[in-house]
Design a protein around this motif. Sequence first.
Motif, PDB file in Angstrom:
ATOM      1  N   MET A   1     -23.473   2.118 127.246  1.00 47.64           N
ATOM      2  CA  MET A   1     -24.911   2.093 127.109  1.00 47.64           C
ATOM      3  C   MET A   1     -25.305   2.866 125.849  1.00 47.64           C
ATOM      4  O   MET A   1     -24.880   3.994 125.649  1.00 47.64           O
ATOM      5  CB  MET A   1     -25.553   2.722 128.343  1.00 47.64           C
ATOM      6  N   ASN A   2     -26.118   2.242 125.040  1.00 45.05           N
ATOM      7  CA  ASN A   2     -26.610   2.896 123.828  1.00 45.05           C
ATOM      8  C   ASN A   2     -27.791   3.783 124.183  1.00 45.05           C
ATOM      9  O   ASN A   2     -28.601   3.438 125.026  1.00 45.05           O
ATOM     10  CB  ASN A   2     -27.046   1.859 122.788  1.00 45.05           C
ATOM     11  N   ARG A   3     -27.883   4.898 123.508  1.00 42.31           N
ATOM     12  CA  ARG A   3     -29.042   5.752 123.728  1.00 42.31           C
ATOM     13  C   ARG A   3     -29.870   5.775 122.457  1.00 42.31           C
ATOM     14  O   ARG A   3     -29.362   5.615 121.360  1.00 42.31           O
ATOM     15  CB  ARG A   3     -28.631   7.166 124.141  1.00 42.31           C
ATOM     16  N   TYR A   4     -31.147   5.988 122.632  1.00 40.05           N
ATOM     17  CA  TYR A   4     -32.050   6.093 121.497  1.00 40.05           C
ATOM     18  C   TYR A   4     -31.994   7.525 120.981  1.00 40.05           C
ATOM     19  O   TYR A   4     -31.978   8.480 121.763  1.00 40.05           O
ATOM     20  CB  TYR A   4     -33.476   5.733 121.900  1.00 40.05           C
ATOM     21  N   PRO A   5     -31.999   7.683 119.662  1.00 40.59           N
ATOM     22  CA  PRO A   5     -31.947   9.058 119.116  1.00 40.59           C
ATOM     23  C   PRO A   5     -33.285   9.776 119.314  1.00 40.59           C
ATOM     24  O   PRO A   5     -34.345   9.157 119.326  1.00 40.59           O
ATOM     25  CB  PRO A   5     -31.661   8.839 117.631  1.00 40.59           C
ATOM     26  N   PHE A   6     -33.186  11.072 119.478  1.00 41.91           N
ATOM     27  CA  PHE A   6     -34.383  11.907 119.521  1.00 41.91           C
ATOM     28  C   PHE A   6     -34.894  12.101 118.096  1.00 41.91           C
ATOM     29  O   PHE A   6     -34.108  12.047 117.139  1.00 41.91           O
ATOM     30  CB  PHE A   6     -34.060  13.264 120.135  1.00 41.91           C
ATOM     31  N   PRO A   7     -36.192  12.339 117.920  1.00 42.71           N
ATOM     32  CA  PRO A   7     -36.733  12.526 116.564  1.00 42.71           C
ATOM     33  C   PRO A   7     -36.048  13.650 115.791  1.00 42.71           C
ATOM     34  O   PRO A   7     -35.839  13.542 114.582  1.00 42.71           O
ATOM     35  CB  PRO A   7     -38.211  12.841 116.809  1.00 42.71           C
ATOM     36  N   HIS A   8     -35.665  14.725 116.476  1.00 37.68           N
ATOM     37  CA  HIS A   8     -35.055  15.861 115.775  1.00 37.68           C
ATOM     38  C   HIS A   8     -33.665  15.545 115.220  1.00 37.68           C
ATOM     39  O   HIS A   8     -33.197  16.221 114.313  1.00 37.68           O
ATOM     40  CB  HIS A   8     -34.979  17.082 116.693  1.00 37.68           C
ATOM     41  N   GLU A   9     -33.019  14.519 115.736  1.00 34.85           N
ATOM     42  CA  GLU A   9     -31.664  14.207 115.290  1.00 34.85           C
ATOM     43  C   GLU A   9     -31.621  13.701 113.852  1.00 34.85           C
ATOM     44  O   GLU A   9     -30.562  13.706 113.229  1.00 34.85           O
ATOM     45  CB  GLU A   9     -31.018  13.202 116.242  1.00 34.85           C
ATOM     46  N   ARG A  10     -32.762  13.309 113.323  1.00 26.02           N
ATOM     47  CA  ARG A  10     -32.835  12.832 111.940  1.00 26.02           C
ATOM     48  C   ARG A  10     -33.157  13.944 110.950  1.00 26.02           C
ATOM     49  O   ARG A  10     -33.074  13.737 109.739  1.00 26.02           O
ATOM     50  CB  ARG A  10     -33.885  11.733 111.824  1.00 26.02           C
ATOM     51  N   LEU A  11     -33.562  15.108 111.450  1.00 28.92           N
ATOM     52  CA  LEU A  11     -34.047  16.164 110.563  1.00 28.92           C
ATOM     53  C   LEU A  11     -32.918  17.018 109.986  1.00 28.92           C
ATOM     54  O   LEU A  11     -32.102  17.572 110.731  1.00 28.92           O
ATOM     55  CB  LEU A  11     -35.016  17.080 111.306  1.00 28.92           C
ATOM     56  N   ASP A  12     -32.923  17.144 108.669  1.00 29.62           N
ATOM     57  CA  ASP A  12     -31.962  18.017 108.002  1.00 29.62           C
ATOM     58  C   ASP A  12     -32.156  19.470 108.438  1.00 29.62           C
ATOM     59  O   ASP A  12     -31.185  20.218 108.555  1.00 29.62           O
ATOM     60  CB  ASP A  12     -32.103  17.882 106.483  1.00 29.62           C
ATOM     61  N   ALA A  13     -33.396  19.851 108.723  1.00 30.15           N
ATOM     62  CA  ALA A  13     -33.668  21.228 109.169  1.00 30.15           C
ATOM     63  C   ALA A  13     -32.900  21.535 110.445  1.00 30.15           C
ATOM     64  O   ALA A  13     -32.359  22.629 110.615  1.00 30.15           O
ATOM     65  CB  ALA A  13     -35.165  21.435 109.395  1.00 30.15           C
ATOM     66  N   ARG A  14     -32.834  20.586 111.333  1.00 26.45           N
ATOM     67  CA  ARG A  14     -32.108  20.798 112.584  1.00 26.45           C
ATOM     68  C   ARG A  14     -30.607  20.919 112.345  1.00 26.45           C
ATOM     69  O   ARG A  14     -29.937  21.780 112.906  1.00 26.45           O
ATOM     70  CB  ARG A  14     -32.400  19.643 113.535  1.00 26.45           C
ATOM     71  N   HIS A  15     -30.074  20.092 111.442  1.00 24.37           N
ATOM     72  CA  HIS A  15     -28.636  20.161 111.145  1.00 24.37           C
ATOM     73  C   HIS A  15     -28.276  21.502 110.509  1.00 24.37           C
ATOM     74  O   HIS A  15     -27.283  22.134 110.886  1.00 24.37           O
ATOM     75  CB  HIS A  15     -28.221  19.014 110.233  1.00 24.37           C
ATOM     76  N   ARG A  16     -29.082  21.937 109.546  1.00 21.22           N
ATOM     77  CA  ARG A  16     -28.801  23.223 108.891  1.00 21.22           C
ATOM     78  C   ARG A  16     -28.989  24.386 109.870  1.00 21.22           C
ATOM     79  O   ARG A  16     -28.229  25.362 109.850  1.00 21.22           O
ATOM     80  CB  ARG A  16     -29.703  23.419 107.680  1.00 21.22           C
ATOM     81  N   ALA A  17     -29.995  24.301 110.736  1.00 21.86           N
ATOM     82  CA  ALA A  17     -30.241  25.363 111.723  1.00 21.86           C
ATOM     83  C   ALA A  17     -29.072  25.478 112.693  1.00 21.86           C
ATOM     84  O   ALA A  17     -28.680  26.584 113.082  1.00 21.86           O
ATOM     85  CB  ALA A  17     -31.544  25.105 112.472  1.00 21.86           C
ATOM     86  N   ARG A  18     -28.509  24.352 113.093  1.00 23.35           N
ATOM     87  CA  ARG A  18     -27.355  24.383 114.000  1.00 23.35           C
ATOM     88  C   ARG A  18     -26.147  25.028 113.319  1.00 23.35           C
ATOM     89  O   ARG A  18     -25.418  25.807 113.934  1.00 23.35           O
ATOM     90  CB  ARG A  18     -27.001  22.964 114.452  1.00 23.35           C
ATOM     91  N   GLU A  19     -25.933  24.688 112.064  1.00 27.39           N
ATOM     92  CA  GLU A  19     -24.834  25.304 111.316  1.00 27.39           C
ATOM     93  C   GLU A  19     -25.057  26.810 111.180  1.00 27.39           C
ATOM     94  O   GLU A  19     -24.122  27.606 111.325  1.00 27.39           O
ATOM     95  CB  GLU A  19     -24.701  24.667 109.937  1.00 27.39           C
ATOM     96  N   ALA A  20     -26.298  27.187 110.879  1.00 28.53           N
ATOM     97  CA  ALA A  20     -26.618  28.612 110.729  1.00 28.53           C
ATOM     98  C   ALA A  20     -26.419  29.343 112.053  1.00 28.53           C
ATOM     99  O   ALA A  20     -25.931  30.481 112.078  1.00 28.53           O
ATOM    100  CB  ALA A  20     -28.058  28.788 110.233  1.00 28.53           C
TER     101      ALA A  20
END
Length: 120
Positions: A1-20
């Motif tokens: 089953m495919n899931r729809y992405p959440f809006p935050h999954e596209r944000l670079d801010a979220r990716h960098r924040a997770r790394e930080a």
Amino acid sequence: MNRYPFPHERLDARHRAREARQLALAFTATLPKGFGDEARQINNAAASVVRNVCEGAGRWRPAEKVLKFEIAQGEAAEAAGAVQALLDVTAGDPATAESFLALMGRTSAILTGLIRHHRQ
């Protein structure tokens, strides 16, 4: 089953924040005994950046997005300031701290752009 992405999954801010956040955990693991309060503060603030970026991305009204992104930016500044204060007293690994500060600074800069965009 495919899931729809959440809006935050596209944000670079979220990716960098997770790394930080990962770097925050790594840095606080290098702190000597007696710095537990500071470690918790840094880790909580870093986690809050991630959560508020996600929440802001999921909001519909621009003012609500801005508020959550501003909170995330404040938490980023809190975490960075706490790490810098520990560097001042030579506590923790400086290389990990600098990597954290660079990523959290990048996250903060992206958040500034998001805030400006949604204020218009």
